[in-house]
Design an enzyme around this catalytic site. Structure first.
Site, PDB file in Angstrom:
ATOM      1  N   HIS A 258      -6.293 -28.143  18.137  1.00 48.57           N
ATOM      2  CA  HIS A 258      -5.518 -27.188  17.888  1.00 48.57           C
ATOM      3  C   HIS A 258      -4.608 -26.386  18.971  1.00 48.57           C
ATOM      4  CE1 HIS A 258      -6.605 -27.900  13.810  1.00 48.57           C
ATOM      5  NE2 HIS A 258      -7.221 -26.676  13.354  1.00 48.57           N
TER       6      HIS A 258
ATOM      7  N   PHE B  78     -15.521 -28.274   8.489  1.00 51.51           N
ATOM      8  CA  PHE B  78     -14.971 -26.683   8.600  1.00 51.51           C
ATOM      9  C   PHE B  78     -13.905 -26.697   7.111  1.00 51.51           C
ATOM     10  CE2 PHE B  78     -16.037 -27.730  12.864  1.00 51.51           C
ATOM     11  CZ  PHE B  78     -16.820 -26.838  13.114  1.00 51.51           C
TER      12      PHE B  78
END
Length: 214
Positions: free
Chosen positions: A145, A22
């Site tokens: 996250h 990513f």
């Protein structure tokens, strides 16, 4: 006669750009350039997933004549689990029934030709931090996250960053509509502490230099 400039390893930059993951190419190159320019000492990455960002850091490590250390439990972040946006059924170990990104990570590092400069540690980041003692030149935080885990990564690893060292944080989105807020909150916490000065970043990549007096 001046010494030739140290440049990033182009083979590893190409391997990083082609690897799954990513990290946008412009942010990956900015990450590698920041690691290359950091003071002497180890480069350490928290959260490596399938090795894309690791290869960018390896391009800097090889040019510096050093290594990049990665720490990841390789069971995937919350967003990789069943029912979440980034879940990939192909990463589930059928015998264990859990995410296992380690085989894909090792494959990417091997195919990229970076096994000589990557030291991979399979552990929870906070557990490994308790065993680490060498001051870091460059610290890249790109783990889970959630607020709890992001705050834990900052708290456990930032004290290991040497004065003048660089802290890099990925996926920093000030606008909640653009992404999760946990990386943004640890970025603000570090910057608001007064212990860091901000360097020029790229996209969602933020770069902070630890002050000599911090």
């Amino acid at each position: 006669m001046s010494s030739p400039a140290i440049v990033l390893d182009q083979q590893l930059l190409t391997a990083a750009a082609e690897a799954a993951g990513f990290m946008p190419a412009d942010e990956g190159r900015a990450l590698a350039e920041a690691a290359l320019a950091a003071p002497g000492g180890p480069i350490l990455e928290v959260g490596s997933y399938l090795g894309k960002s690791t290869l960018y850091l390896a391009a800097a490590a090889r040019a510096r004549g050093g290594r990049v250390v990665t720490v990841d439990h390789h069971r995937g972040s919350e967003e990789h689990q069943v029912g979440w946006e980034y879940h990939d059924p192909g990463l589930v170990d059928p015998l264990v029934g859990r995410i296992d990104t380690l085989p894909g990570f090792r494959r990417a590092i091997a195919l990229g030709g970076a096994e000589d400069v990557v030291v991979a540690v399979v552990a929870r980041a906070e557990d490994f931090a308790a065993l680490w003692s060498t001051p870091l030149a460059f610290l890249f935080l790109d783990g889970s996250h959630t607020d709890e885990s992001a705050q834990r990564d900052l708290a456990s690893w930032a004290p290991h960053l040497a004065a003048g060292g660089v802290l890099a944080i990925h996926d920093v989105f000030p606008d909640p509509a653009d992404g999760g807020q946990a990386p943004y909150r640890i970025y603000r916490k570090a910057l608001d502490s007064g212990d860091y000065t901000e360097l020029t970043g790229c996209g969602s990549l933020r770069l902070l230099r630890r002050s000599p007096a911090s």
